[in-house]
Design a protein around this motif. Sequence first.
Motif, PDB file in Angstrom:
ATOM      1  N   HIS A  51       0.863  -1.364   0.097  1.00 13.24           N
ATOM      2  CA  HIS A  51      -0.111   0.038   0.124  1.00 13.24           C
ATOM      3  C   HIS A  51       0.792   1.312   0.073  1.00 13.24           C
ATOM      4  CE1 HIS A  51      -3.882  -2.208   1.332  1.00 13.24           C
ATOM      5  NE2 HIS A  51      -3.929  -2.085   0.254  1.00 13.24           N
ATOM      6  N   ALA A  52       2.254   1.129   0.448  1.00  9.94           N
ATOM      7  CA  ALA A  52       2.995   2.238   0.339  1.00  9.94           C
ATOM      8  C   ALA A  52       3.229   2.860  -1.003  1.00  9.94           C
ATOM      9  CB  ALA A  52       4.338   1.806   1.103  1.00  9.94           C
ATOM     10  N   ILE A  53       3.047   1.904  -1.940  1.00 12.79           N
ATOM     11  CA  ILE A  53       3.357   2.395  -3.451  1.00 12.79           C
ATOM     12  C   ILE A  53       2.404   3.527  -3.708  1.00 12.79           C
ATOM     13  CG2 ILE A  53       2.801   1.425  -5.830  1.00 12.79           C
ATOM     14  CD1 ILE A  53       3.870  -1.486  -4.886  1.00 12.79           C
ATOM     15  N   LEU A  54       1.005   3.440  -2.989  1.00 11.85           N
ATOM     16  CA  LEU A  54       0.052   4.527  -3.454  1.00 11.85           C
ATOM     17  C   LEU A  54       0.527   5.930  -3.182  1.00 11.85           C
ATOM     18  CD1 LEU A  54      -2.956   2.343  -1.982  1.00 11.85           C
ATOM     19  CD2 LEU A  54      -1.994   2.711  -4.397  1.00 11.85           C
ATOM     20  N   ALA A  55       1.587   6.065  -2.451  1.00 15.20           N
ATOM     21  CA  ALA A  55       2.135   7.267  -1.846  1.00 15.20           C
ATOM     22  C   ALA A  55       3.129   7.748  -2.856  1.00 15.20           C
ATOM     23  CB  ALA A  55       2.742   7.415  -0.274  1.00 15.20           C
ATOM     24  N   GLU A  56       3.696   7.048  -4.016  1.00 14.10           N
ATOM     25  CA  GLU A  56       4.493   7.388  -4.933  1.00 14.10           C
ATOM     26  C   GLU A  56       3.917   8.193  -5.833  1.00 14.10           C
ATOM     27  OE1 GLU A  56       6.230   3.675  -6.278  1.00 14.10           O
ATOM     28  OE2 GLU A  56       6.776   2.962  -4.286  1.00 14.10           O
ATOM     29  N   PRO A  57       5.036   9.006  -6.423  1.00 14.00           N
ATOM     30  CA  PRO A  57       4.621   9.940  -7.441  1.00 14.00           C
ATOM     31  C   PRO A  57       4.205   9.266  -8.789  1.00 14.00           C
ATOM     32  CG  PRO A  57       7.107  10.053  -7.128  1.00 14.00           C
ATOM     33  CD  PRO A  57       6.328   9.273  -6.231  1.00 14.00           C
ATOM     34  N   GLY A  58       3.461  10.128  -9.786  1.00 15.21           N
ATOM     35  CA  GLY A  58       3.030   9.489 -10.786  1.00 15.21           C
ATOM     36  C   GLY A  58       1.693   8.759 -10.766  1.00 15.21           C
ATOM     37  N   GLU A  59       1.289   7.908 -11.366  1.00 18.73           N
ATOM     38  CA  GLU A  59       0.185   7.270 -11.243  1.00 18.73           C
ATOM     39  C   GLU A  59       0.121   5.785 -10.957  1.00 18.73           C
ATOM     40  OE1 GLU A  59      -2.676   7.798 -14.433  1.00 18.73           O
ATOM     41  OE2 GLU A  59      -2.205  10.087 -14.434  1.00 18.73           O
ATOM     42  N   PRO A  60       0.692   5.444  -9.973  1.00 18.70           N
ATOM     43  CA  PRO A  60       0.635   3.668  -9.522  1.00 18.70           C
ATOM     44  C   PRO A  60      -0.705   3.161  -9.483  1.00 18.70           C
ATOM     45  CG  PRO A  60       1.178   4.906  -7.697  1.00 18.70           C
ATOM     46  CD  PRO A  60       1.066   6.281  -8.620  1.00 18.70           C
ATOM     47  N   HIS A  61      -0.985   2.347 -10.137  1.00 20.21           N
ATOM     48  CA  HIS A  61      -2.381   1.588 -10.153  1.00 20.21           C
ATOM     49  C   HIS A  61      -2.015   0.380  -9.350  1.00 20.21           C
ATOM     50  CE1 HIS A  61      -4.238   4.646 -12.861  1.00 20.21           C
ATOM     51  NE2 HIS A  61      -3.025   4.409 -13.213  1.00 20.21           N
ATOM     52  N   LEU A  62      -2.295   0.092  -8.436  1.00 19.13           N
ATOM     53  CA  LEU A  62      -2.099  -1.261  -7.485  1.00 19.13           C
ATOM     54  C   LEU A  62      -3.243  -2.116  -7.488  1.00 19.13           C
ATOM     55  CD1 LEU A  62      -0.310  -2.521  -5.493  1.00 19.13           C
ATOM     56  CD2 LEU A  62      -1.489  -1.369  -3.693  1.00 19.13           C
ATOM     57  N   HIS A  63      -2.998  -3.453  -7.557  1.00 15.09           N
ATOM     58  CA  HIS A  63      -3.725  -4.474  -7.630  1.00 15.09           C
ATOM     59  C   HIS A  63      -3.253  -5.563  -6.886  1.00 15.09           C
ATOM     60  CE1 HIS A  63      -5.974  -3.104 -11.370  1.00 15.09           C
ATOM     61  NE2 HIS A  63      -4.986  -2.478 -11.652  1.00 15.09           N
ATOM     62  N   LEU A  64      -4.089  -5.774  -5.728  1.00 16.24           N
ATOM     63  CA  LEU A  64      -3.853  -6.721  -4.719  1.00 16.24           C
ATOM     64  C   LEU A  64      -4.782  -7.930  -4.964  1.00 16.24           C
ATOM     65  CD1 LEU A  64      -2.346  -4.876  -1.540  1.00 16.24           C
ATOM     66  CD2 LEU A  64      -1.070  -6.320  -3.616  1.00 16.24           C
TER      67      LEU A  64
END
Length: 355
Positions: free
Chosen positions: A319-332
């Motif tokens: 979930h920390a990826i969601l704070a990264e710049p750009g548009e990270p689209h996370l799927h778990l």
Amino acid sequence: MLPPGSTIGILGGGQLGRMMAVSALQLGYRVIGYAPEGDNVAADACSDFITADWDDAAALAQFAAACDVVTWEFENVPVATVQALPSPLLACPLRALEVAQDRFHEKHFVSQLGGTPAPYAKVESEQDLADAFITIGTPGILKTARDGYDGKGQWRVRTVLEAGSTHFPGVPCVYEGFVTYETEFSVILVRGKDGTIKFWDSTANLHEGGMLALSVLPAGALVEAQVREARDLAGKVADELGYVGVLTLEFFATRDGPVFNEMAPRVHNSGHWTIEGAATSQFENHIRAICGLPLGVTKTRFASIEMRNIVGEDALKAHAILAEPGEPHLHLYGKAEAREGRKMGHVTRVGHVLK
Ligand code: AMP
């Protein structure tokens, strides 16, 4: 065209089924899954889910009675399971499963259509293996003919010395020469019931330990120069099988052209980027194809795309990826146990919007 409210049956309970089910729900369908006991993460996205063995005749009959069409998300569903279902329910041809479940059969089939696999030999005994080491040489890879995935059931044989200490593992195998390649890439297509074929752009794929780690676009000049030939082959495979739905062929881009590695008669990990990165995702187009709906445009929407798998315990902090710049689209994928080497999710990052 299958009307809204109809039920799609999915054989297999993994993340591919889960993402397929999400697309099916979006298009107004109900989904019923079927898989043996396990961490069936597709169940979360299904209206109903039957947990039963592949050879449970009563459960299969119950599943068939509830479905208007059946597909699979896993190419190792036993052929007998699919044969136990009424054939008019089957969206994709059974032959596609039969071919893809056996590496020898698959390479032979694709060669007959003009494809070039690595040099290969069937290995069913200690003697076959010794012969294969002589005709094909080393380095090479011994692979179980059936049931291998994500680098499992494979043994690298680097040298003649290693060949000397490698024994027939007791199950039918294929021994193939090691291919020297610049990069790996996949061709993912969707074929409609009327035979129309659409291709997504081909990503360059990076594997770690035999498992996909990363898919990127643009894929680079060598892949771009070889995509046409690879697509021609993939199109022939789909036509020959009378295929309906999403089909994937994996290739090595070598200096001498594309070398066929394997095919998957299903949506594919290297196509996860299409959820955000293409006008229509592989999951949605698979559902559209099997339901007889018009296929969606497969065009890439961004100048650059990167899809990275999230494996093992990395998922616990994903979930920390969601704070990264750009548009990270996370799927778990909702898997219960973050075991080492287990695909737990993926993240897609995109660049500029293409005009
Ligand atoms: P497979 O399960 O056959 O797709 O193999 C998994 C991965 O192992 C491939 O994506 C490649 O990275 C590598 N690999 C498999 N076969 C070969 C080969 N003949 N030569 C070189 N690398 C290979």
